[in-house]
Write a protein that holds these residues in place. Sequence first.
Motif, PDB file in Angstrom:
ATOM      1  N   THR A  75       0.827  -1.205   0.000  1.00 32.02           N
ATOM      2  CA  THR A  75       0.000   0.000   0.000  1.00 32.02           C
ATOM      3  C   THR A  75       0.857   1.249   0.000  1.00 32.02           C
ATOM      4  N   PHE A  76       1.862   1.324   0.876  1.00 33.09           N
ATOM      5  CA  PHE A  76       2.775   2.461   0.881  1.00 33.09           C
ATOM      6  C   PHE A  76       3.373   2.667  -0.517  1.00 33.09           C
ATOM      7  N   THR A  77       3.809   1.567  -1.122  1.00 35.98           N
ATOM      8  CA  THR A  77       4.460   1.630  -2.429  1.00 35.98           C
ATOM      9  C   THR A  77       3.496   2.098  -3.501  1.00 35.98           C
ATOM     10  N   PHE A  78       2.303   1.511  -3.513  1.00 39.14           N
ATOM     11  CA  PHE A  78       1.347   1.774  -4.593  1.00 39.14           C
ATOM     12  C   PHE A  78       0.823   3.203  -4.549  1.00 39.14           C
ATOM     13  N   VAL A  79       0.435   3.661  -3.352  1.00 37.20           N
ATOM     14  CA  VAL A  79      -0.124   5.005  -3.228  1.00 37.20           C
ATOM     15  C   VAL A  79       0.929   6.058  -3.559  1.00 37.20           C
ATOM     16  N   GLU A  80       2.125   5.885  -3.030  1.00 37.42           N
ATOM     17  CA  GLU A  80       3.205   6.834  -3.291  1.00 37.42           C
ATOM     18  C   GLU A  80       3.547   6.879  -4.779  1.00 37.42           C
ATOM     19  N   LEU A  81       3.432   5.734  -5.443  1.00 34.72           N
ATOM     20  CA  LEU A  81       3.746   5.632  -6.860  1.00 34.72           C
ATOM     21  C   LEU A  81       2.970   6.650  -7.676  1.00 34.72           C
ATOM     22  N   PHE A  82       1.639   6.682  -7.479  1.00 35.87           N
ATOM     23  CA  PHE A  82       0.790   7.560  -8.273  1.00 35.87           C
ATOM     24  C   PHE A  82       0.786   8.988  -7.744  1.00 35.87           C
ATOM     25  N   ASP A  83       0.904   9.136  -6.437  1.00 37.21           N
ATOM     26  CA  ASP A  83       0.918  10.461  -5.842  1.00 37.21           C
ATOM     27  C   ASP A  83       2.111  11.257  -6.367  1.00 37.21           C
ATOM     28  N   THR A  84       3.274  10.632  -6.385  1.00 33.22           N
ATOM     29  CA  THR A  84       4.490  11.294  -6.856  1.00 33.22           C
ATOM     30  C   THR A  84       4.412  11.610  -8.337  1.00 33.22           C
ATOM     31  N   PHE A  85       3.933  10.646  -9.102  1.00 29.33           N
ATOM     32  CA  PHE A  85       3.857  10.836 -10.553  1.00 29.33           C
ATOM     33  C   PHE A  85       2.997  12.051 -10.889  1.00 29.33           C
ATOM     34  N   GLY A  86       1.819  12.138 -10.272  1.00 28.29           N
ATOM     35  CA  GLY A  86       0.924  13.254 -10.552  1.00 28.29           C
ATOM     36  C   GLY A  86       1.546  14.586 -10.181  1.00 28.29           C
ATOM     37  N   THR A  87       2.216  14.628  -9.038  1.00 23.59           N
ATOM     38  CA  THR A  87       2.845  15.871  -8.581  1.00 23.59           C
ATOM     39  C   THR A  87       3.974  16.291  -9.507  1.00 23.59           C
ATOM     40  N   LEU A  88       4.850  15.356  -9.843  1.00 26.17           N
ATOM     41  CA  LEU A  88       6.019  15.697 -10.657  1.00 26.17           C
ATOM     42  C   LEU A  88       5.630  16.097 -12.077  1.00 26.17           C
ATOM     43  N   VAL A  89       4.745  15.328 -12.691  1.00 22.00           N
ATOM     44  CA  VAL A  89       4.325  15.649 -14.056  1.00 22.00           C
ATOM     45  C   VAL A  89       3.528  16.950 -14.083  1.00 22.00           C
ATOM     46  N   GLY A  90       2.648  17.128 -13.094  1.00 23.47           N
ATOM     47  CA  GLY A  90       1.863  18.357 -13.029  1.00 23.47           C
ATOM     48  C   GLY A  90       2.752  19.582 -12.878  1.00 23.47           C
ATOM     49  N   THR A  91       3.744  19.489 -12.011  1.00 28.41           N
ATOM     50  CA  THR A  91       4.674  20.606 -11.811  1.00 28.41           C
ATOM     51  C   THR A  91       5.513  20.844 -13.052  1.00 28.41           C
TER      52      THR A  91
END
Length: 469
Positions: free
Chosen positions: A277-293
Amino acid sequence: MERFFKLKELGSNVRTEIMAGITTFMTMAYILSVNPNTLTAFGSGATGGEWYPVFLATALAAGIFTIAMGLFVNFPVALAPGMGLNAYFASVILSSSATGHPVTFEIALTAVFISGLIFILLTVTHIRQMLLVAVPDGLKHAITVGIGLFITIIGLKNSGLLTVGVEALNDIPKGKFTDVAFFETIFHMGSLDNPGVQLALIGLFLIGVLMVLRVKGAILFGILGTTLIGMLLGSNYVPTTINTADTPWIPNLSELQFMNFDWEGVLSTGLISIVATFTFVELFDTFGTLVGTANRTGVMKDEQKGKKIVGKAMLVDAVAVTGGAMLGTSTTTAYIESAAGVAAGGRSGLTSVTTGVLFLLALFLAPIVALIPGSATAAALIIVGLLMMQAVKAIDFEDYTIAIPAFLTIVFMPFTYNIANGISLGIFSYVILATAANVFGKGKYKVHWLMWLLAILIVLRYAFIGSQG
């Protein structure tokens, strides 16, 4: 400095970058009080963590890894212990306390550390990018929304605005069920006579007014304003005594719980689901933040250059997960609040370095941060939930192949008080519905082979571990 951060090439200057860094810090500095309050309990030390060591870990992790993002990637993104994942961290400890295999604070930190190692491996091998392609956008947005609701419920419970009670049903079925006790869980609004509830309402509306007026750093100023109001109202609202022995003005790094891991406990507890769960949630959370920025800074106009920068940023983020766990805090991740700094003109790593330095300077403000009551940070959690809910606009609810999995993802996170349940049901239902639509000619949906693998793992998880594993 201009040459190192390529400011002319990026169309910026030192003054703009520093002001952007200050802006980013102001919008996310609330984590300095929210994270210690969340990880230590929702109360004093109930999860096994202590407030001051977690405060130290929060400020150090945010400072060190945000500076690293600026120096090694030259990218205006700040990192800190992530909202949602810190709540999940605490909920795992609290929910397991009454079971035969309780998860301690040290075991949970070990799980975060393991997830960070997995991130580093996935990033270096580029599997991380492949996973991001496999999951449809609708589910990614649903995960964000579900976590937002999860955080909101935690904020409501912490503030006392929401209470949960278990009541016996009046009409017990007759016959073979007469010997069975029937109960239902009832949600109630908290008592408005409670000073903590009153202060939380003040904080909620104060932050709301500041956001309506578009004040930068509205959440932080709302928390500080609520604390000040509580102090004026009296000790029933905010205890006004500062214990400098517990929270010294000069940082006492000997209090830091460095490498506070429990490997033996991990082996005996079985944390596969938690680590996943830690791995999966962080996976998408980071991707959205980095690509959005990256999109906001204009980096993605050059697709090859943009992918290279995002890839390097992902590696720093992965190292931050392990580093944050070593310092003694939950998952450290890229913050969407970085967009505030970008909006203020930040384009380079100097913005991140400025933000990181401010987090390190915040180590000298522990007594002030310690005064902030749980009611004030609970109000902030509710508002953060609102901000994460905005992702619901990106979900196509007219396409039921996406809408049903997204809906299940969203509702099962808060209602079962478990992020993993929402993600699992969302993925499994999408694989089933998309495959059915493809087979019967009702659509052409991409079902990546990794989605099938995840669906199989989900079935095995519930078959052998159960919904609370």
